[in-house]
Design a protein around this motif. Structure first.
Motif, short mmCIF file in Angstrom:
data_model
loop_
_atom_site.label_atom_id
_atom_site.label_comp_id
_atom_site.label_asym_id
_atom_site.label_seq_id
_atom_site.Cartn_x
_atom_site.Cartn_y
_atom_site.Cartn_z
N PHE A 1 0.82 -1.22 0.00
CA PHE A 1 0.00 0.00 0.00
C PHE A 1 0.85 1.27 0.00
O PHE A 1 0.35 2.37 0.27
CB PHE A 1 -0.94 0.02 1.21
N GLY A 2 2.13 1.11 -0.31
CA GLY A 2 2.99 2.27 -0.48
C GLY A 2 2.97 3.22 0.70
O GLY A 2 3.05 2.81 1.86
N TYR A 3 2.81 4.52 0.39
CA TYR A 3 2.81 5.56 1.42
C TYR A 3 1.40 5.95 1.87
O TYR A 3 1.24 6.88 2.65
CB TYR A 3 3.54 6.80 0.90
N LYS A 4 0.40 5.25 1.34
CA LYS A 4 -1.01 5.50 1.71
C LYS A 4 -1.39 6.97 1.46
O LYS A 4 -1.99 7.62 2.32
CB LYS A 4 -1.26 5.10 3.16
N ASN A 5 -1.05 7.44 0.27
CA ASN A 5 -1.35 8.82 -0.09
C ASN A 5 -2.51 8.95 -1.08
O ASN A 5 -3.28 9.90 -1.01
CB ASN A 5 -0.12 9.51 -0.70
N PRO B 1 -6.95 6.44 10.31
CA PRO B 1 -5.77 7.31 10.55
C PRO B 1 -4.56 6.97 9.69
O PRO B 1 -3.72 7.84 9.45
CB PRO B 1 -5.46 7.06 12.04
N ASP B 2 -4.44 5.71 9.24
CA ASP B 2 -3.31 5.36 8.38
C ASP B 2 -3.32 6.17 7.08
O ASP B 2 -2.28 6.37 6.45
CB ASP B 2 -3.35 3.86 8.03
N TRP B 3 -4.52 6.60 6.66
CA TRP B 3 -4.68 7.35 5.42
C TRP B 3 -5.00 8.83 5.68
O TRP B 3 -5.63 9.50 4.85
CB TRP B 3 -5.82 6.75 4.59
N LYS B 4 -4.56 9.36 6.81
CA LYS B 4 -4.94 10.73 7.18
C LYS B 4 -4.44 11.77 6.18
O LYS B 4 -5.01 12.86 6.09
CB LYS B 4 -4.44 11.05 8.58
N LYS B 5 -3.39 11.46 5.42
CA LYS B 5 -2.88 12.40 4.42
C LYS B 5 -3.31 11.99 3.00
O LYS B 5 -2.84 12.56 2.02
CB LYS B 5 -1.36 12.48 4.49
N GLY B 6 -4.17 11.00 2.93
CA GLY B 6 -4.55 10.46 1.63
C GLY B 6 -5.64 11.26 0.92
O GLY B 6 -6.33 12.10 1.52
N LYS B 7 -5.82 11.00 -0.38
CA LYS B 7 -6.86 11.62 -1.18
C LYS B 7 -7.36 10.62 -2.22
O LYS B 7 -6.69 9.63 -2.53
CB LYS B 7 -6.36 12.89 -1.86
N ILE B 8 -8.53 10.89 -2.75
CA ILE B 8 -9.15 10.00 -3.72
C ILE B 8 -9.21 10.68 -5.08
O ILE B 8 -9.54 11.86 -5.19
CB ILE B 8 -10.58 9.61 -3.26
#
Length: 781
Positions: A647-651, A679-686
């Motif tokens: 899942f890489g950097y979960k961005n 929370p693991d994806w708190k900096k993520g976007k879709i």
């Protein structure tokens, strides 16, 4: 305890076990040690039983009543009426009994559920809350009981005030310090209890209770010469003290409950004597205090009540009986406390609560002929002497009130939790109600901080320190955990039943109730991560590790070890997934069993997750070969294609919607947003991509915009990119745009499962891929 003494206490069967264990080497050393400790503990528990116990209900009643109608009644109750008025004192009595009556009921209930041995309130708490919590509270309880001895001895010295004044007036000799009386009294009381024990104390108790009741009767018979001109039930002195400070000074009067409990080891039938003695003493004491408050109000002004601590002399029909009654009440209460405190310490020693084993054995030791706790009495006497030397009644009263309030609150809390835990082993013959225990617990802790927030906070800190020390020595005793697990189990059971009854087809809202079954748990964690993310906040997840084989003793033991390993691996990972194992002869039969399982939410599962490795897609055949079972059960199907990128950097999460994904689109989008909520994806976007054939791009754009406009796709036009593709290069287009995505979500129809290459080939440059097939279109608001 040394080895020779422990071996003497072992049964023949226990001895045989050790011989078998040592010579056959069938058991681990830790198992032998644990069994040794268990048998030894049982032997010690049997030693705790006093075979000479002969007291009935009356000593419990009299011990409790003499403490309730004790020194506070004579020295401070008139003062309290003057400070807060008759109605204020009624409030104090009500608050006090809002704590003590639920405690009396809780004690009666717990005492009729089990064999109550020596240690009284400590024994009850420790056997319900576990030795760690029980030990911490028991030590605090013991200290309060030991300090109570000093309190009543100090009050005994106050009873000699009229005699001291008479000697001063007639002979010119004055004793300026009451400690000239209290310290010798403490010495004589110590000598009595060390040489004669509880039997002499109990005989003396009958005499002093008779004097006590006589003095109270003469007080009620008196016609006061200092009656106020007008009776006002709200009158107080000017600049009167705070209500809760007065309550703190008065509350030791209500602690007679614990005094009666302390005789549990000397009772023939504790299950009968404790409930009757404590409840009757509490009720009788309450009515007497209300009557005494009324008598004070109609007999003297608030100023007179506050200025003379022995005002009862001026009201009683014969004044000299009041100091005699005070002396009798103080002496009886001191006797009760000095009998009870050493027995509490003795029980703590038997349970090996203290870190030092030598100290435990010394505290637990009793006199051979009658099990009298001589060593505990020596420690109690030493503590009491310290506070007798301090000599301040009000200061000692505040200390006692705080410790007793903690104990009462704990007992009520035990009863409350036992009601909700519904443990089959908890079957008391006397039943209280859970809401009575709740009121007692809440008021106990609330009143603690209202009485003195600083003292309350210090008490909590002291209790925490004691608990930490006790826990270090008794790590295996986790009774509190067991009790709370029972409460949570019952709450979960009720919620599941409620949800099942409330479930209805009219409820169209959707949330994931997912289940994943995998035999590659310890090779790849990606499937577990997906379940962890979707069940973090919005859904429920069950992760099941598949063990191939027949159900037998060997596979059952293996499944337990696997489950323990799963729990350890998931610890600290913000895990809210329910973990389990399944044993089945084949993957097909395992899937058939899993889809029929009820979900932990109280509703059935609606989504199943499979996974396979892109570099070793062997188990993809198992997945595609069993999809009809899942489809027939109405499940949404997710297949996770895991790659070396994981899942890489979960961005970034990329969602690809194609023309045939109308049924899948909402589920794909919803899963993307649910995963992003962890929370693991708190900096993520879709990012959402609409994938359409190049020649149909304009028509498909209009159709897509219409779906968005009517709300059938819950996305904004600004968040979607239209991506054309030519026939045959669809996967290439996806790889071009999503090569750097950390998770790519792609829809599929179950017809595609006939060709496993559709899932395993052509996505070499992508990270993890989640293939999604919705059983039906989801209506998302």
């Amino acid at each position: 305890m040394n080895l020779s003494l422990a071996l003497k206490r072992l049964s023949i069967a226990g001895f045989a076990f050790f011989r078998e264990a040592i010579f056959s080497k069938k058991f681990e050393f830790s198992e032998i040690l644990f069994t040794f400790k268990t048998i030894n503990t049982e032997c010690m528990a049997k030693s705790l039983v006093n075979t000479n116990a002969k007291f009935g209900t009356m000593p419990v009643f009299l011990t409790a009543l003499s403490t309730i109608l004790g020194a506070i009644l004579f020295l401070r109750f008139g003062w309290a009426v003057g400070q807060v008025g008759f109605m204020g004192v009624i409030g104090i009595i009500v608050f006090g009994h809002v704590v003590t009556i639920p405690t009396a009921f809780a004690v009666a209930e717990i005492a009729t559920n089990q064999r109550v041995q020596g240690g009284g309130a400590y024994y009850i708490i420790s056997r319900s809350f576990g030795l760690n919590i029980g030990g911490a509270i028991g030590i605090a309880l013991y200290l309060s009981q030991a300090i109570s001895v000093a309190f009543y001895v100090i009050a005994f010295g106050e009873a000699f005030e009229p005699l001291i004044n008479w000697i001063n007036q007639n002979y010119g000799f004055y004793i300026p310090d009451r400690r000239w009386i209290s310290i010798p009294t403490m010495a004589l009381l110590s000598l009595l209890i060390l040489t004669k024990g509880a039997n002499v104390g109990m005989k003396a108790l009958y005499v002093v209770v008779a004097i006590l009741l006589t003095s109270i009767a003469m007080f009620f018979m008196g016609d006061s010469p200092i009656k106020p001109d007008e009776v006002n039930f709200h009158n107080t002195v000017d600049n009167h003290l705070n209500f809760f400070y007065v309550f703190t000074i008065i509350f030791p009067a209500f602690t007679g409950l614990a005094a009666g409990l302390g005789l549990s080891g000397d009772l023939k039938d504790p299950k009968k004597s404790i409930p009757r003695g404590t409840i009757w003493a509490t009720v009788v004491g309450m009515f007497v205090y209300v009557a005494v408050a009324y008598k004070f109000t109609i007999s003297a002004s608030p100023e007179d009540l506050v200025s003379d601590q022995l005002i009862m002399r001026k009201i009683a029909i014969w004044g000299p009986i009041i100091p005699v009654g005070l002396a009798a009440a103080s002496l009886s209460s001191a006797l009760g406390s000095i009998m009870v405190a050493p027995r509490t310490l003795q029980a703590i020693g038997f349970d090996e609560i203290f870190p030092q084993r030598t100290a435990n054995r010394w505290f637990a030791k009793g006199r051979k002929k009658d099990n009298e706790p001589i060593n505990g009495s020596l420690i109690t006497i030493a503590i009491a002497f310290i506070f007798v030397v301090i000599g301040d009644v009000d200061f000692v009263a505040q200390i006692i009130s705080m410790f007793f309030m903690v104990t009462y609150g704990a007992i009520c809390l035990i009863s409350l939790l036992e009601h909700f835990a519904a443990d089959p082993a908890y079957r008391p013959t006397f039943r209280s109600n859970w809401y009575i225990s709740l009121v007692g617990a809440l008021f106990s802790f609330w009143l603690m901080f209202k009485m003195n927030a600083t003292y309350a906070a210090i008490s909590v800190v002291i209790m925490a320190i004691i608990y930490y020390v006790v826990m270090l020595n008794n790590e295996e005793n986790q009774g509190l955990n067991k009790l709370f697990r029972g409460v949570i189990f019952q709450l979960s059971r009720q919620l599941q039943i409620l949800l099942q009854r409330a479930d209805s087809e009219k409820d169209k809202s959707w949330r994931p109730f997912g289940v994943c079954i995998s035999h590659d748990t310890f090779k790849r964690r990606s499937a577990f991560d997906i379940m962890r993310w979707i069940s973090y906040k919005y859904g429920f997840g069950t992760y099941i590790h598949f063990i191939k084989g027949l159900l037998n003793e060997k596979t059952t033991e293996e499944s337990k070890k696997v489950l323990d390993r799963l729990i350890q691996l998931s610890a600290g990972s913000k895990n809210r997934v329910y973990l389990d194992t399944i044993i089945s002869p084949s993957y097909t039969s395992a899937i058939a069993q899993v889809v029929q399982l009820s979900g932990i939410s109280g509703k059935g599962n609606n989504l199943i997750l499979f996974e396979f490795s892109r570099t070793d897609p062997g188990n993809l055949k198992e997945i595609t070969g069993n999809y009809q079972i899942v489809e027939s059960a109405g499940f949404d199907i997710c297949i996770l294609n895991t790659s070396y990128k994981s899942f890489g950097y979960k961005n970034e999460i990329h969602i690809w919607i194609s023309p045939e994904d109308y049924t899948n689109a909402n589920l794909m989008i919803l899963l993307g947003y649910i995963i992003l909520g962890h929370p693991d994806w708190k900096k993520g976007k879709i990012k959402i991509f609409a994938l359409y054939p190049e020649e149909d791009i304009e028509d498909k754009r209009k159709q897509l915009m219409e779906l968005i406009k009517t709300g059938r796709l819950p996305i904004s036009p600004a968040n979607i990119s239209m991506v054309p593709f030519e026939s045959g290069n669809r996967k290439n287009v996806i790889m071009k745009h999503s090569a750097d995505a950390d998770l790519t979500i792609i829809g599929f129809s179950t017809d595609a499962l006939r060709d496993i290459e559709e899932f395993s080939q052509g996505y070499n440059d992508l990270g993890n891929i989640l293939f999604v097939s919705s059983n039906r279109a989801k209506a998302i608001n």
